[in-house]
Design a protein around this motif. Structure first.
Motif: not given
Length: 95
Positions: A18-21, A30-37, A42-49
């Protein structure tokens, strides 16, 4: 939970860290944009797929050429087959 494949490995075993993703995702936001857990998950699983799908396609390309080793050209061809041609110029420049 994901159903295990025949070899006993499931998607949970193959997830990118997750840290890499998160680092990759934050690099294009953009700076200061947060990503919900859950979005990060979802991004991590999508990247893996995606990596698994791309690898499978690239391996098929190699096999069609009677090769056992996946080469960059096999990956590039797989990207084109999967309709990701727009990413090829940058990818080829980076490799």
């Amino acid at each position: 939970k994901a159903a295990p494949k025949d070899d006993g490995i499931n998607i949970e075993d193959l997830n990118l860290p997750k840290s890499i993703v998160q680092r990759l995702a934050k690099g294009v936001l953009p700076p200061n944009t947060q990503i919900q857990k859950d979005a990060l998950l979802a991004m991590s699983k999508s990247a893996t797929v995606f990596v698994n799908y791309l690898t499978s396609c690239a391996a098929e390309n190699a096999a069609r050429s009677n090769k056992k080793t996946v080469m960059p050209k096999d990956v590039f061809d797989a990207m084109a087959e999967l309709e990701f041609e727009a990413f090829l110029p940058r990818l080829e420049a980076e490799v």
